[in-house]
Design a protein around this motif. Structure first.
Motif, PDB file in Angstrom:
ATOM      1  N   ALA A  20       0.942  -0.876   0.506  1.00 14.00           N
ATOM      2  CA  ALA A  20      -0.122  -0.004  -0.354  1.00 14.00           C
ATOM      3  C   ALA A  20       0.786   1.918  -0.111  1.00 14.00           C
ATOM      4  O   ALA A  20       0.260   2.351  -0.540  1.00 14.00           O
ATOM      5  N   THR A  21       1.892   1.099   0.878  1.00 14.60           N
ATOM      6  CA  THR A  21       2.937   2.378   0.645  1.00 14.60           C
ATOM      7  C   THR A  21       4.268   1.726   0.336  1.00 14.60           C
ATOM      8  O   THR A  21       4.593   1.099   1.015  1.00 14.60           O
ATOM      9  N   VAL A  22       4.808   2.701   0.065  1.00 15.11           N
ATOM     10  CA  VAL A  22       6.734   2.199  -0.175  1.00 15.11           C
ATOM     11  C   VAL A  22       7.074   3.366  -0.218  1.00 15.11           C
ATOM     12  O   VAL A  22       7.174   4.691   0.405  1.00 15.11           O
ATOM     13  N   ALA A  25      12.111   5.903  -1.789  1.00 13.52           N
ATOM     14  CA  ALA A  25      13.158   5.556  -2.966  1.00 13.52           C
ATOM     15  C   ALA A  25      12.208   4.963  -4.327  1.00 13.52           C
ATOM     16  O   ALA A  25      13.414   4.914  -5.204  1.00 13.52           O
ATOM     17  N   ASP A  26      11.655   3.936  -3.825  1.00 18.06           N
ATOM     18  CA  ASP A  26      11.249   2.721  -5.003  1.00 18.06           C
ATOM     19  C   ASP A  26      10.158   3.755  -5.375  1.00 18.06           C
ATOM     20  O   ASP A  26      10.704   3.781  -7.000  1.00 18.06           O
ATOM     21  N   ALA A  27       9.084   5.046  -4.990  1.00 14.44           N
ATOM     22  CA  ALA A  27       8.914   6.076  -5.895  1.00 14.44           C
ATOM     23  C   ALA A  27       9.625   6.311  -6.736  1.00 14.44           C
ATOM     24  O   ALA A  27       9.027   7.216  -8.255  1.00 14.44           O
ATOM     25  N   ALA A  28      11.009   7.507  -6.411  1.00 10.46           N
ATOM     26  CA  ALA A  28      11.759   8.072  -7.934  1.00 10.46           C
ATOM     27  C   ALA A  28      11.702   7.420  -8.406  1.00 10.46           C
ATOM     28  O   ALA A  28      11.661   7.615  -9.473  1.00 10.46           O
ATOM     29  N   ARG A  29      12.196   5.964  -7.770  1.00 13.54           N
ATOM     30  CA  ARG A  29      12.300   5.273  -9.236  1.00 13.54           C
ATOM     31  C   ARG A  29      11.681   4.640 -10.211  1.00 13.54           C
ATOM     32  O   ARG A  29      11.832   4.684 -11.300  1.00 13.54           O
ATOM     33  N   ALA A  30      10.353   4.263  -9.740  1.00 14.28           N
ATOM     34  CA  ALA A  30       9.382   4.257 -10.376  1.00 14.28           C
ATOM     35  C   ALA A  30       8.736   5.496 -11.396  1.00 14.28           C
ATOM     36  O   ALA A  30       8.976   5.625 -12.980  1.00 14.28           O
ATOM     37  N   LEU A  31       9.454   6.838 -10.914  1.00 17.60           N
ATOM     38  CA  LEU A  31       8.377   8.394 -11.612  1.00 17.60           C
ATOM     39  C   LEU A  31       9.550   8.385 -12.676  1.00 17.60           C
ATOM     40  O   LEU A  31       9.230   9.857 -12.977  1.00 17.60           O
ATOM     41  N   GLY A  32      11.155   7.739 -12.145  1.00 20.21           N
ATOM     42  CA  GLY A  32      12.122   8.233 -13.101  1.00 20.21           C
ATOM     43  C   GLY A  32      13.450   9.774 -12.548  1.00 20.21           C
ATOM     44  O   GLY A  32      13.710  10.150 -13.532  1.00 20.21           O
ATOM     45  N   VAL A  33      12.586   9.843 -11.681  1.00 22.46           N
ATOM     46  CA  VAL A  33      14.070  10.662 -10.292  1.00 22.46           C
ATOM     47  C   VAL A  33      14.249  10.633  -9.838  1.00 22.46           C
ATOM     48  O   VAL A  33      14.445   9.396  -9.353  1.00 22.46           O
ATOM     49  N   SER A  34      15.518  10.816  -9.080  1.00 22.42           N
ATOM     50  CA  SER A  34      16.323  10.855  -7.887  1.00 22.42           C
ATOM     51  C   SER A  34      15.503  10.368  -6.249  1.00 22.42           C
ATOM     52  O   SER A  34      14.665  11.504  -6.686  1.00 22.42           O
ATOM     53  N   LYS A  35      15.690  10.050  -5.672  1.00 24.27           N
ATOM     54  CA  LYS A  35      15.925   9.968  -4.501  1.00 24.27           C
ATOM     55  C   LYS A  35      15.828  11.296  -3.705  1.00 24.27           C
ATOM     56  O   LYS A  35      14.715  12.148  -3.220  1.00 24.27           O
ATOM     57  N   SER A  36      16.858  11.867  -4.249  1.00 27.90           N
ATOM     58  CA  SER A  36      17.229  13.748  -3.358  1.00 27.90           C
ATOM     59  C   SER A  36      15.794  14.621  -3.699  1.00 27.90           C
ATOM     60  O   SER A  36      15.315  15.403  -3.806  1.00 27.90           O
ATOM     61  N   HIS A  37      15.704  14.527  -5.605  1.00 30.59           N
ATOM     62  CA  HIS A  37      14.603  15.341  -5.837  1.00 30.59           C
ATOM     63  C   HIS A  37      13.515  15.081  -5.665  1.00 30.59           C
ATOM     64  O   HIS A  37      12.496  16.255  -4.958  1.00 30.59           O
ATOM     65  N   LEU A  38      13.133  13.724  -4.917  1.00 31.08           N
ATOM     66  CA  LEU A  38      11.612  13.389  -5.179  1.00 31.08           C
ATOM     67  C   LEU A  38      11.277  14.166  -3.258  1.00 31.08           C
ATOM     68  O   LEU A  38      10.174  15.054  -2.959  1.00 31.08           O
ATOM     69  N   HIS A  39      12.377  14.125  -2.983  1.00 29.69           N
ATOM     70  CA  HIS A  39      12.405  14.738  -1.740  1.00 29.69           C
ATOM     71  C   HIS A  39      12.166  16.520  -1.347  1.00 29.69           C
ATOM     72  O   HIS A  39      11.811  16.680  -0.526  1.00 29.69           O
ATOM     73  N   SER A  44       8.839  20.512  -0.191  1.00 30.17           N
ATOM     74  CA  SER A  44       8.346  21.965  -0.792  1.00 30.17           C
ATOM     75  C   SER A  44       6.857  21.325  -1.708  1.00 30.17           C
ATOM     76  O   SER A  44       6.176  23.205  -2.132  1.00 30.17           O
ATOM     77  N   ASP A  45       6.028  20.588  -0.528  1.00 32.27           N
ATOM     78  CA  ASP A  45       5.026  20.402  -0.743  1.00 32.27           C
ATOM     79  C   ASP A  45       4.432  20.610  -3.206  1.00 32.27           C
ATOM     80  O   ASP A  45       3.209  21.106  -3.097  1.00 32.27           O
ATOM     81  N   LEU A  52       2.776   9.942   3.339  1.00 31.23           N
ATOM     82  CA  LEU A  52       2.332  10.223   4.204  1.00 31.23           C
ATOM     83  C   LEU A  52       3.826  10.355   4.976  1.00 31.23           C
ATOM     84  O   LEU A  52       4.531  10.155   4.910  1.00 31.23           O
ATOM     85  N   SER A  53       3.306  11.250   6.036  1.00 33.91           N
ATOM     86  CA  SER A  53       4.243  11.727   7.011  1.00 33.91           C
ATOM     87  C   SER A  53       4.525  11.004   8.042  1.00 33.91           C
ATOM     88  O   SER A  53       3.219  11.415   8.959  1.00 33.91           O
ATOM     89  N   PHE A  54       5.420  10.516   8.369  1.00 34.68           N
ATOM     90  CA  PHE A  54       6.182   9.825  10.097  1.00 34.68           C
ATOM     91  C   PHE A  54       6.626  10.770  10.106  1.00 34.68           C
ATOM     92  O   PHE A  54       8.161   9.918  10.564  1.00 34.68           O
ATOM     93  N   ARG A  55       6.696  11.247  11.163  1.00 31.72           N
ATOM     94  CA  ARG A  55       7.903  12.029  11.880  1.00 31.72           C
ATOM     95  C   ARG A  55       8.546  12.792  10.545  1.00 31.72           C
ATOM     96  O   ARG A  55       8.603  13.069   9.664  1.00 31.72           O
ATOM     97  N   SER A  56      10.103  11.907  10.624  1.00 30.61           N
ATOM     98  CA  SER A  56      10.743  12.922   9.950  1.00 30.61           C
ATOM     99  C   SER A  56      10.286  11.626   8.726  1.00 30.61           C
ATOM    100  O   SER A  56      11.715  12.139   7.503  1.00 30.61           O
ATOM    101  N   ALA A  57      10.452  10.804   8.513  1.00 33.54           N
ATOM    102  CA  ALA A  57       9.872   9.292   7.071  1.00 33.54           C
ATOM    103  C   ALA A  57       8.213   9.469   6.328  1.00 33.54           C
ATOM    104  O   ALA A  57       7.673  10.205   6.590  1.00 33.54           O
ATOM    105  N   TYR A  58       9.228   9.548   5.193  1.00 29.82           N
ATOM    106  CA  TYR A  58       8.087   9.687   4.293  1.00 29.82           C
ATOM    107  C   TYR A  58       7.552   8.136   4.034  1.00 29.82           C
ATOM    108  O   TYR A  58       8.453   7.457   3.502  1.00 29.82           O
ATOM    109  N   ARG A  59       6.092   7.561   3.085  1.00 29.82           N
ATOM    110  CA  ARG A  59       5.892   6.825   2.968  1.00 29.82           C
ATOM    111  C   ARG A  59       5.144   7.349   1.009  1.00 29.82           C
ATOM    112  O   ARG A  59       4.321   7.949   1.802  1.00 29.82           O
TER     113      ARG A  59
END
Length: 76
Positions: A20-22, A25-39, A44-45, A52-59
């Motif tokens: 249900a959530t990933v 890094a996996d989402a960025a790979r699927a989108l064809g962008v870098s993990k840092s770019h997706l972060h 920047s919303d 989903l945000s869990f404190r400092s972790a994102y899914r």
């Protein structure tokens, strides 16, 4: 020409089988962008997918990732 396979990007059929959530890094790979770019987009919303945000972790919500990649919903 670079293909999705050359980038080690998963196919849409593979993504549909993901949990249900990933990770970002996996989402960025699927989108064809870098993990840092997706972060950066997430911070920047401006993420093209629901996150989903869990404190400092994102899914990333897999269903939304599938919708964006299949063209069912436009990326933000």
């Amino acid at each position: 020409m670079t293909t999705r396979r050359a980038l080690n990007a998963p196919t849409l059929a593979e993504i549909r089988k993901w949990p249900a959530t990933v990770s970002v890094a996996d989402a960025a790979r699927a989108l064809g962008v870098s993990k840092s770019h997706l972060h950066a987009l997430i911070r920047s919303d401006e993420s093209p997918v629901k996150v989903l945000s869990f404190r400092s972790a994102y899914r990333v919500v897999t269903a939304d990732l599938v919708n964006v990649l299949s063209g069912e919903r436009e990326a933000a």
